[in-house]
Design a protein around this motif. Structure first.
Motif, mmCIF file in Angstrom:
data_model
loop_
_atom_site.group_PDB
_atom_site.id
_atom_site.type_symbol
_atom_site.label_atom_id
_atom_site.label_comp_id
_atom_site.label_asym_id
_atom_site.label_seq_id
_atom_site.Cartn_x
_atom_site.Cartn_y
_atom_site.Cartn_z
ATOM 1 N N GLY A 129 0.822 -1.198 0.000
ATOM 2 C CA GLY A 129 0.000 0.000 0.000
ATOM 3 C C GLY A 129 0.851 1.241 0.000
ATOM 4 O O GLY A 129 2.007 1.220 -0.435
ATOM 5 N N ASP A 130 0.283 2.314 0.524
ATOM 6 C CA ASP A 130 0.988 3.580 0.591
ATOM 7 C C ASP A 130 0.376 4.372 1.740
ATOM 8 O O ASP A 130 -0.831 4.238 2.021
ATOM 9 N N THR A 131 1.201 5.161 2.439
ATOM 10 C CA THR A 131 0.694 5.953 3.554
ATOM 11 C C THR A 131 1.191 7.381 3.394
ATOM 12 O O THR A 131 2.395 7.615 3.373
ATOM 13 N N THR A 132 0.261 8.320 3.239
ATOM 14 C CA THR A 132 0.650 9.708 2.980
ATOM 15 C C THR A 132 -0.173 10.654 3.858
ATOM 16 O O THR A 132 -1.188 10.254 4.430
ATOM 17 N N ARG A 133 0.281 11.926 3.926
ATOM 18 C CA ARG A 133 -0.491 12.935 4.660
ATOM 19 C C ARG A 133 -1.418 13.670 3.698
ATOM 20 O O ARG A 133 -1.005 14.043 2.590
ATOM 21 N N GLY A 134 -2.659 13.854 4.106
ATOM 22 C CA GLY A 134 -3.635 14.559 3.268
ATOM 23 C C GLY A 134 -5.016 14.390 3.856
ATOM 24 O O GLY A 134 -5.160 13.827 4.948
ATOM 25 N N ALA A 135 -6.021 14.864 3.149
ATOM 26 C CA ALA A 135 -7.401 14.693 3.612
ATOM 27 C C ALA A 135 -7.683 13.199 3.757
ATOM 28 O O ALA A 135 -7.206 12.394 2.950
ATOM 29 N N LEU A 136 -8.460 12.812 4.778
ATOM 30 C CA LEU A 136 -8.712 11.396 5.067
ATOM 31 C C LEU A 136 -9.364 10.692 3.875
ATOM 32 O O LEU A 136 -10.443 11.079 3.416
ATOM 33 N N SER A 137 -8.666 9.683 3.364
ATOM 34 C CA SER A 137 -9.156 8.942 2.205
ATOM 35 C C SER A 137 -8.581 7.528 2.241
ATOM 36 O O SER A 137 -7.445 7.320 2.665
ATOM 37 N N ILE A 138 -9.385 6.570 1.841
ATOM 38 C CA ILE A 138 -8.977 5.159 1.889
ATOM 39 C C ILE A 138 -9.139 4.577 0.493
ATOM 40 O O ILE A 138 -10.264 4.516 -0.022
ATOM 41 N N ASN A 139 -8.033 4.185 -0.108
ATOM 42 C CA ASN A 139 -8.123 3.538 -1.422
ATOM 43 C C ASN A 139 -7.630 2.104 -1.297
ATOM 44 O O ASN A 139 -6.569 1.864 -0.732
#
Ligand code: ADP
Ligand code: MG
Length: 317
Positions: A116-126
């Motif tokens: 997966g990937d983990t980033t900072r930003g508006a809460l979103s789950i893909n």
């Protein structure tokens, strides 16, 4: 920090399989399989698909289950998933609950989280999901005279949303047990994988109902170049019986409410008896197209209710 976070929350979730050569921790996950791979992705955005204060464990379940539902609709068995998370900040309590819900869904459907990937930003789950199939079910393969089947009642998730967000909705008149049913339909959808696997040699076409029954059935009709004829008296009556004074509201929920994640499929009448044993509802039939209409919904007086009501499915734009 980021790697520590990934290691603590997303390492070894779900169920592992022999054909996953490498999971979380390297540049790519590696997978070996001799079957056809079915691959799908879905995003849940905060404020669009869920609310900030939704229970994180249920969100963890749902974000994976809605992807599993796409695999089921293709007649595929779940195998592995990738999770791309965008988080506004590190909230350990939220993450541990989300992990718990995600992991229980992954274990339930025998899925390994492989990256997966983990980033900072508006809460979103893909989530990207991978499954295997020997015989895929397609939207374009319905045949004239096929029975049309539904794996479960529709409308309850949409009622759950009304109970949460619309104080004026007739949903508030429902008895507590049915309000509970609506809550769980919205927050803990169950993808019908077992049924889908049993259907792969019986059904000709399938789709999962996520954006409203009529809208999704229209996809099957258009892609198979047929017209679908539905018969209202064949549908489950729980909702209409519970709200007898709100007929058009019930129709709207059943035929245009979103997020049901049940299977809509077609099969030759030769398989009718076998499919009846799987507890599905036979709701209509596909016929050759005589005019431009993709779907008809007939009542007992032989009136097409789609001429009287406007059942728009969910569209983002
Ligand atoms: P890279 O910089 O090579 O893209 P990352 O730092 O993004 O690697 O991720 C390191 C490893 O952790 C990779 O194997 C990636 O697939 C995995 N990973 C990152 N975020 C998640 C997540 N939310 N869930 C599961 N695996 C993750
Ligand atoms: Mg990365």
């Amino acid at each position: 920090m980021e790697f520590d976070l990934i290691h603590r929350y997303f390492h070894q979730l779900g169920t592992t399989h022999d054909n996953i050569l490498c999971g979380v921790g390297d540049d790519c996950a590696l997978l070996k399989t001799d079957k056809t791979l079915a691959i799908s992705t879905d995003t849940l955005n905060c404020g669009v698909h869920f609310l900030e204060n939704d229970p994180p464990d249920l969100l963890g379940w749902k974000s994976l289950a809605v992807n599993v539902s796409d695999l089921a609709a293709s007649g595929a068995k779940p195998l592995a998933a990738l999770l791309a998370l965008s988080l506004p900040q590190i909230d350990e309590k939220w993450l541990s609950l989300f992990q718990k819900g995600f992991d229980s869904c992954a274990k339930h459907y025998n899925i390994a989280l492989i990256g997966g990937d983990t980033t900072r930003g508006a809460l979103s789950i893909n989530i990207t999901i991978l499954g295997e199939t020997k015989k895929p079910l397609l939207r374009c393969a319905a045949q004239a005279n096929d029975d049309i089947w539904l794996s479960h009642e529709t409308g309850w998730a949409s009622i759950g949303l009304d109970l949460k967000c619309n104080g004026q909705s007739p949903a508030h008149l429902l008895p507590q047990t049915l309000q509970q049913k609506a809550f769980w339909a919205l927050h803990k959808p169950i993808a019908h994988v077992e049924l889908a696997l049993q259907l792969s040699h019986l059904a000709n076409s399938a789709i999962d109902v996520s954006d409203g029954l009529i809208g999704d059935l229209t996809h099957l009709s258009k892609q198979s170049h047929l017209s679908a004829h539905l018969f209202l008296e064949k549908f489950p009556k729980t909702l209409m019986n519970a709200l007898p004074c709100h007929f058009s509201y019930c129709l709207n929920k059943m035929f245009a409410g979103g997020e049901d994640y049940v299977l809509l499929f077609s099969a030759s009448p030769l398989h009718r008896q076998k499919i009846e044993q799987l507890n599905a509802w036979r709701i209509g039939v596909f016929q050759q197209k005589e005019n431009n209409e993709d779907v008809f919904l007939w009542n007992e007086k032989k009136e097409n209710l789609l001429n009287q009501f406007d059942f728009k499915g969910f569209e983002h734009f």
